[in-house]
Design an enzyme around this catalytic site. Structure first.
Site, PDB file in Angstrom:
ATOM      1  N   ASP A 180     -26.536  46.282 -31.820  1.00  0.00           N
ATOM      2  CA  ASP A 180     -25.288  46.014 -32.534  1.00  0.00           C
ATOM      3  C   ASP A 180     -24.377  47.210 -32.259  1.00  0.00           C
ATOM      4  O   ASP A 180     -24.754  48.353 -32.546  1.00  0.00           O
ATOM      5  CB  ASP A 180     -25.591  45.887 -34.032  1.00  0.00           C
ATOM      6  N   TYR A 187      -7.500  41.695 -36.673  1.00  0.00           N
ATOM      7  CA  TYR A 187      -7.842  41.594 -35.237  1.00  0.00           C
ATOM      8  C   TYR A 187      -6.728  42.196 -34.362  1.00  0.00           C
ATOM      9  O   TYR A 187      -6.993  42.971 -33.435  1.00  0.00           O
ATOM     10  CB  TYR A 187      -8.058  40.117 -34.911  1.00  0.00           C
ATOM     11  N   SER A 212      -6.415  42.058 -26.091  1.00  0.00           N
ATOM     12  CA  SER A 212      -5.982  40.656 -26.259  1.00  0.00           C
ATOM     13  C   SER A 212      -4.463  40.595 -26.282  1.00  0.00           C
ATOM     14  O   SER A 212      -3.799  41.542 -26.708  1.00  0.00           O
ATOM     15  CB  SER A 212      -6.508  40.112 -27.589  1.00  0.00           C
ATOM     16  N   LYS A 268      -6.885  45.255 -31.583  1.00  0.00           N
ATOM     17  CA  LYS A 268      -6.623  45.030 -30.159  1.00  0.00           C
ATOM     18  C   LYS A 268      -5.442  45.863 -29.672  1.00  0.00           C
ATOM     19  O   LYS A 268      -5.418  46.289 -28.513  1.00  0.00           O
ATOM     20  CB  LYS A 268      -6.425  43.533 -29.895  1.00  0.00           C
ATOM     21  N   ALA A 287     -22.541  40.561 -23.896  1.00  0.00           N
ATOM     22  CA  ALA A 287     -22.642  39.832 -22.622  1.00  0.00           C
ATOM     23  C   ALA A 287     -23.515  38.578 -22.736  1.00  0.00           C
ATOM     24  O   ALA A 287     -23.847  37.972 -21.733  1.00  0.00           O
ATOM     25  CB  ALA A 287     -23.178  40.753 -21.532  1.00  0.00           C
ATOM     26  N   SER A 288     -23.861  38.183 -23.951  1.00  0.00           N
ATOM     27  CA  SER A 288     -24.698  36.986 -24.110  1.00  0.00           C
ATOM     28  C   SER A 288     -23.894  35.705 -23.993  1.00  0.00           C
ATOM     29  O   SER A 288     -24.438  34.657 -23.653  1.00  0.00           O
ATOM     30  CB  SER A 288     -25.413  37.016 -25.471  1.00  0.00           C
ATOM     31  N   ARG A 289     -22.602  35.780 -24.315  1.00  0.00           N
ATOM     32  CA  ARG A 289     -21.768  34.562 -24.348  1.00  0.00           C
ATOM     33  C   ARG A 289     -20.372  34.897 -23.823  1.00  0.00           C
ATOM     34  O   ARG A 289     -20.008  36.063 -23.667  1.00  0.00           O
ATOM     35  CB  ARG A 289     -21.626  34.066 -25.792  1.00  0.00           C
TER      36      ARG A 289
HETATM   37  P1  NAP Z   1     -17.447  35.129 -28.084  1.00  0.00           P
HETATM   38  O1  NAP Z   1     -17.596  33.962 -27.187  1.00  0.00           O
HETATM   39  O2  NAP Z   1     -17.378  34.926 -29.567  1.00  0.00           O
HETATM   40  O3  NAP Z   1     -18.619  36.156 -27.742  1.00  0.00           O
HETATM   41  C1  NAP Z   1     -18.668  37.379 -28.423  1.00  0.00           C
HETATM   42  C2  NAP Z   1     -19.705  38.262 -27.797  1.00  0.00           C
HETATM   43  O4  NAP Z   1     -19.642  39.528 -28.478  1.00  0.00           O
HETATM   44  C3  NAP Z   1     -21.117  37.716 -27.966  1.00  0.00           C
HETATM   45  O5  NAP Z   1     -21.861  38.029 -26.801  1.00  0.00           O
HETATM   46  C4  NAP Z   1     -21.644  38.498 -29.163  1.00  0.00           C
HETATM   47  O6  NAP Z   1     -23.036  38.713 -29.115  1.00  0.00           O
HETATM   48  C5  NAP Z   1     -20.937  39.818 -28.964  1.00  0.00           C
HETATM   49  N1  NAP Z   1     -20.858  40.607 -30.205  1.00  0.00           N
HETATM   50  C6  NAP Z   1     -20.147  40.337 -31.320  1.00  0.00           C
HETATM   51  N2  NAP Z   1     -20.345  41.303 -32.234  1.00  0.00           N
HETATM   52  C7  NAP Z   1     -21.191  42.199 -31.662  1.00  0.00           C
HETATM   53  C8  NAP Z   1     -21.787  43.407 -32.099  1.00  0.00           C
HETATM   54  N3  NAP Z   1     -21.543  43.902 -33.326  1.00  0.00           N
HETATM   55  N4  NAP Z   1     -22.605  44.068 -31.260  1.00  0.00           N
HETATM   56  C9  NAP Z   1     -22.870  43.583 -30.006  1.00  0.00           C
HETATM   57  N5  NAP Z   1     -22.345  42.431 -29.544  1.00  0.00           N
HETATM   58  C10 NAP Z   1     -21.524  41.753 -30.376  1.00  0.00           C
HETATM   59  O7  NAP Z   1     -16.129  35.980 -27.738  1.00  0.00           O
HETATM   60  P2  NAP Z   1     -15.215  35.976 -26.431  1.00  0.00           P
HETATM   61  O8  NAP Z   1     -14.151  34.989 -26.640  1.00  0.00           O
HETATM   62  O9  NAP Z   1     -16.062  35.957 -25.229  1.00  0.00           O
HETATM   63  O10 NAP Z   1     -14.540  37.414 -26.607  1.00  0.00           O
HETATM   64  C11 NAP Z   1     -14.998  38.551 -25.905  1.00  0.00           C
HETATM   65  C12 NAP Z   1     -13.939  39.641 -26.026  1.00  0.00           C
HETATM   66  O11 NAP Z   1     -12.706  39.146 -25.506  1.00  0.00           O
HETATM   67  C13 NAP Z   1     -13.657  40.053 -27.459  1.00  0.00           C
HETATM   68  O12 NAP Z   1     -13.409  41.441 -27.527  1.00  0.00           O
HETATM   69  C14 NAP Z   1     -12.407  39.282 -27.793  1.00  0.00           C
HETATM   70  O13 NAP Z   1     -11.655  39.921 -28.797  1.00  0.00           O
HETATM   71  C15 NAP Z   1     -11.691  39.280 -26.468  1.00  0.00           C
HETATM   72  N6  NAP Z   1     -10.723  38.206 -26.301  1.00  0.00           N
HETATM   73  C16 NAP Z   1     -11.080  36.892 -26.451  1.00  0.00           C
HETATM   74  C17 NAP Z   1     -10.104  35.921 -26.284  1.00  0.00           C
HETATM   75  C18 NAP Z   1     -10.397  34.451 -26.425  1.00  0.00           C
HETATM   76  O14 NAP Z   1      -9.443  33.653 -26.525  1.00  0.00           O
HETATM   77  N7  NAP Z   1     -11.631  34.002 -26.416  1.00  0.00           N
HETATM   78  C19 NAP Z   1      -8.794  36.282 -26.002  1.00  0.00           C
HETATM   79  C20 NAP Z   1      -8.469  37.624 -25.863  1.00  0.00           C
HETATM   80  C21 NAP Z   1      -9.453  38.580 -26.000  1.00  0.00           C
HETATM   81  P3  NAP Z   1     -24.130  37.801 -29.889  1.00  0.00           P
HETATM   82  O15 NAP Z   1     -23.777  36.369 -29.670  1.00  0.00           O
HETATM   83  O16 NAP Z   1     -25.403  38.208 -29.236  1.00  0.00           O
HETATM   84  O17 NAP Z   1     -24.093  38.178 -31.341  1.00  0.00           O
END
Ligand code: NAP
Length: 254
Positions: free
Chosen positions: A70, A162, A149, A166, A19-21
């Site tokens: 983590d 990936y 996804s 998913k 939830a940080s980003r």
């Molecule tokens: P993002 O901007 O890269 O952010 C990823 C988040 O996951 C960050 O808060 C990160 O924390 C956290 N994270 C990663 N590895 C972790 C771990 N081992 N333990 C705890 N936290 C962890 O990604 P996003 O695009 O928001 O994606 C979020 C979710 O949506 C993912 O499951 C992704 O597969 C899914 N999704 C994304 C998209 C897209 O186009 N962006 C599309 C479909 C689905 P830190 O920064 O603190 O390390």
């Protein structure tokens, strides 16, 4: 029940991993806007996690606590469960959002590239769901929400690892939905299309342009396009929906 009652998450304890980003942060902040007590989990982006929590505490009717863990680390996740209970009591809602990509064509994909993505995107889901499962069983209307996804539905060039994780969430979600059903709690998947976050920044501009051509609504999603749907799934208005995959992808076929 009024319409406003259907929308509120007042006093609900909601845990959002990653939830940080990005999407997770938008979900956490929106939960706060609807009155939830939010656990803001992060792995490494400490300052950003605290920014999200400060927003919830200062600008919304909700409350927040920040927990570093983590999701791959079972002990850390168990300890996140303890911190959650101490801060807000048992969880009502768990959003398994934390995830990452390690993109390579399959010909170039090492076993380490494969394992890393499985470990976070599925191993993390196991660890967190296991840690919070009894809470969700015991909650009045517990919610397990897994962020999948469109790539799990369509596959995607260079993302065998990936896509596997998913689509794996579909079977996991449907099974947990059946196992939870007698308790009144639900499990659902939200499957976003391509969303403007750091994850999408890893994709070249040329590939991004080709992706947009495949999106009928002709744009990438904003994080709020996803968080609004997740908030609906977390709330009382979705109580008769379980085991479903909600595709939030601008009209992409799958
Ligand atoms: P993002 O901007 O890269 O952010 C990823 C988040 O996951 C960050 O808060 C990160 O924390 C956290 N994270 C990663 N590895 C972790 C771990 N081992 N333990 C705890 N936290 C962890 O990604 P996003 O695009 O928001 O994606 C979020 C979710 O949506 C993912 O499951 C992704 O597969 C899914 N999704 C994304 C998209 C897209 O186009 N962006 C599309 C479909 C689905 P830190 O920064 O603190 O390390």
């Amino acid at each position: 029940m009024t319409c406003a009652d259907c929308m509120t998450l007042d006093g609900q304890t909601c845990v959002v991993t990653g939830a940080s980003r990005g999407i997770g942060r938008a979900i956490a902040e929106e939960f706060g806007e609807y009155g939830a007590n939010v656990v803001v989990n992060y792995r490494s982006s400490e300052a950003k996690a605290h920014e999200a929590a400060e927003y919830i505490e200062d600008e919304t009717p909700g409350a927040a606590t920040v927990v570093q863990a983590d999701v791959c680390d079972r002990e850390a996740v168990e300890s996140m469960h303890e911190s959650t209970t101490e801060a807000f009591g048992p969880a009502d809602v768990l959003v398994n959002n934390a995830g990452l990509t390690v993109d390579r064509t399959f010909a170039n994909m090492s076993r380490e590239d494969w394992d890393r993505v499985i470990e976070v995107n599925l191993g993390g889901v196991y660890n967190c769901t296991h840690a919070f499962f009894d809470d969700i069983v015991d909650a009045d209307c517990g919610r397990l929400i897994n962020i999948s996804s469109v790539v799990g539905q369509q596959g995607n060039y260079g993302q065998a690892n990936y896509a596997t994780t998913k689509s794996g969430l579909f079977g996991f979600t449907r099974t947990i939905a059946l196992e939870l059903a007698r308790t009144g709690s639900t499990a659902n998947c939200v499957a976003p299309g391509f969303v403007e976050t750091d994850m999408l920044d890893d994709v070249s501009e040329e590939v991004q342009a080709k992706i947009v051509e495949r999106i009928p609504l002709d744009r990438f999603a904003e994080v709020e396009d996803i968080s609004g749907i997740v908030r609906f799934v977390a709330g009382p208005a979705s109580s008769y929906m379980t085991g479903q995959v909600l595709a939030v992808n601008g009209g992409m076929e799958w």
